[in-house]
Scaffold this active site. Structure first.
Site, PDB file in Angstrom:
ATOM      1  N   ASN A  13      20.434  39.549  21.335  1.00 58.41           N
ATOM      2  CA  ASN A  13      20.568  38.521  20.285  1.00 58.41           C
ATOM      3  C   ASN A  13      21.643  38.897  19.275  1.00 58.41           C
ATOM      4  OD1 ASN A  13      18.548  36.164  20.416  1.00 58.41           O
ATOM      5  ND2 ASN A  13      17.351  37.938  21.070  1.00 58.41           N
ATOM      6  N   MET A  89      11.694  45.735  15.643  1.00 59.15           N
ATOM      7  CA  MET A  89      10.254  45.754  15.902  1.00 59.15           C
ATOM      8  C   MET A  89       9.504  46.560  14.826  1.00 59.15           C
ATOM      9  SD  MET A  89      10.453  43.755  18.313  1.00 59.15           S
ATOM     10  CE  MET A  89       9.044  43.619  19.395  1.00 59.15           C
ATOM     11  N   ARG A  90       9.668  46.121  13.595  1.00 60.30           N
ATOM     12  CA  ARG A  90       9.087  46.837  12.468  1.00 60.30           C
ATOM     13  C   ARG A  90       8.845  45.833  11.349  1.00 60.30           C
ATOM     14  NH1 ARG A  90       8.902  52.056  11.814  1.00 60.30           N
ATOM     15  NH2 ARG A  90       9.985  52.415  13.774  1.00 60.30           N
ATOM     16  N   LEU A  91       7.726  45.997  10.649  1.00 65.59           N
ATOM     17  CA  LEU A  91       7.467  45.074   9.538  1.00 65.59           C
ATOM     18  C   LEU A  91       8.393  45.396   8.371  1.00 65.59           C
ATOM     19  CD1 LEU A  91       3.571  44.733   9.238  1.00 65.59           C
ATOM     20  CD2 LEU A  91       5.226  42.985   9.920  1.00 65.59           C
ATOM     21  N   ILE A  92       8.906  44.362   7.752  1.00 70.15           N
ATOM     22  CA  ILE A  92       9.740  44.556   6.563  1.00 70.15           C
ATOM     23  C   ILE A  92       8.807  44.791   5.365  1.00 70.15           C
ATOM     24  CG2 ILE A  92      11.410  43.418   5.020  1.00 70.15           C
ATOM     25  CD1 ILE A  92      12.620  44.119   7.722  1.00 70.15           C
ATOM     26  N   ASN A 106      14.061  35.990  11.004  1.00 76.22           N
ATOM     27  CA  ASN A 106      13.643  36.690  12.226  1.00 76.22           C
ATOM     28  C   ASN A 106      13.587  35.696  13.379  1.00 76.22           C
ATOM     29  OD1 ASN A 106      12.475  38.805  13.844  1.00 76.22           O
ATOM     30  ND2 ASN A 106      10.470  37.854  13.546  1.00 76.22           N
ATOM     31  N   HIS A 108      11.493  35.087  17.076  1.00 74.34           N
ATOM     32  CA  HIS A 108      10.305  35.539  17.804  1.00 74.34           C
ATOM     33  C   HIS A 108      10.156  34.691  19.079  1.00 74.34           C
ATOM     34  CE1 HIS A 108       6.444  37.463  18.315  1.00 74.34           C
ATOM     35  NE2 HIS A 108       5.947  36.274  18.643  1.00 74.34           N
TER      36      HIS A 108
HETATM   37  C1  GAR Z   1      13.802  39.021  21.525  1.00 80.28           C
HETATM   38  O1  GAR Z   1      13.191  38.298  22.566  1.00 80.28           O
HETATM   39  C2  GAR Z   1      13.147  38.711  20.204  1.00 80.28           C
HETATM   40  O2  GAR Z   1      12.712  37.388  20.111  1.00 80.28           O
HETATM   41  C3  GAR Z   1      11.992  39.678  20.206  1.00 80.28           C
HETATM   42  O3  GAR Z   1      12.522  40.858  20.738  1.00 80.28           O
HETATM   43  C4  GAR Z   1      13.523  40.526  21.700  1.00 80.28           C
HETATM   44  C5  GAR Z   1      14.733  41.370  21.400  1.00 80.28           C
HETATM   45  O4  GAR Z   1      15.708  41.234  22.408  1.00 80.28           O
HETATM   46  N1  GAR Z   1      11.452  39.855  18.883  1.00 80.28           N
HETATM   47  C6  GAR Z   1      10.158  40.000  18.615  1.00 80.28           C
HETATM   48  O5  GAR Z   1       9.295  40.035  19.482  1.00 80.28           O
HETATM   49  C7  GAR Z   1       9.823  40.096  17.139  1.00 80.28           C
HETATM   50  N2  GAR Z   1       8.417  40.052  16.922  1.00 80.28           N
HETATM   51  P1  GAR Z   1      17.202  41.742  22.155  1.00 80.28           P
HETATM   52  O6  GAR Z   1      17.121  43.175  21.635  1.00 80.28           O
HETATM   53  O7  GAR Z   1      17.843  41.688  23.512  1.00 80.28           O
HETATM   54  O8  GAR Z   1      17.861  40.829  21.156  1.00 80.28           O
END
Ligand code: GAR
Length: 196
Positions: A13, A89-92, A106, A108
């Site tokens: 992303n 992957m961490r709470l702010i 964010n 999700h």
């Molecule tokens: C993404 O699918 C994002 O939506 C998710 O982690 C992945 C990261 O992929 N985020 C969460 O689950 C947040 N709770 P990437 O590192 O390839 O962007």
């Protein structure tokens, strides 16, 4: 609008956002990536894209507050306007939220409030629901809570596997995140909220 992108993993992303900026579809500057995991693939992507990627490891700080204060001092030096969480992957914590109030978003991989937390794609798959999706939301102190800015539905077809569903969701994410950021920033400009 000067951005810091926060990532913990692959960084696909982050790359989609940076590519959108490069081709002129997203009017912003990706100043740096912040990562909390030393071996994350996002470091390779950042190098290829020519964006600095800075490691902050929470365990090397005495508290979450100290960890966030260190990041904030870099963000201040770099005059960062807005934080984009992209697989962070961490709470702010309250320190960061106080500094960047209303300026953290964010992404999700579910239709929130359904399937918050870890492995949202797997959760939806296991629940055997017919559709899931992608949500982009402002960040508050909760886990995947906060006001929703955009959502897009992804169908879970009868022959779907976790892998095919993951691919479909990622495709939507890579399109929806840059597009939604552009919308947020252009609305902020009209409202005169940017400190550019
Ligand atoms: C993404 O699918 C994002 O939506 C998710 O982690 C992945 C990261 O992929 N985020 C969460 O689950 C947040 N709770 P990437 O590192 O390839 O962007």
């Amino acid at each position: 609008m000067k951005l810091a992108i926060f990532a913990s993993g692959s960084g696909s992303n982050a790359e989609a956002i940076i590519q959108s900026i490069k081709v002129g579809e997203l009017d912003a500057e990706a100043a740096l990536i912040i990562c909390d995991k030393p071996h994350a693939k996002v470091f390779e992507r950042a190098e290829r894209l020519g964006i600095p990627c800075v490691l902050f490891q929470p365990k090397t700080y005495s508290s979450k507050q100290k960890y966030e204060e260190e990041i904030i001092s870099l963000l201040r030096r770099e005059q960062i306007d807005f934080i984009v969480l992209a697989g962070y992957m961490r709470l702010i914590g309250s320190t960061m939220l106080g500094e960047y109030e209303g300026k953290i978003v964010n992404i999700h991989p579910s239709l929130l409030p359904a399937f918050p937390g870890l492995d949202a794609i797997g959760q939806a798959f296991d629940a055997k629901v017919k559709e899931t999706g992608v949500t982009i939301h402002y960040v508050d102190e909760g886990m995947d809570t906060g006001p929703i800015v955009a959502q897009e539905t992804v169908s879970i077809d009868y022959n779907e596997t976790r892998e095919t569903l993951t691919k479909k969701i990622q495709q939507v994410e890579h399109r929806l995140y840059p597009k939604t950021l552009q919308k947020i920033f252009s609305e902020r400009k009209v409202g005169g909220e940017t400190n550019e």
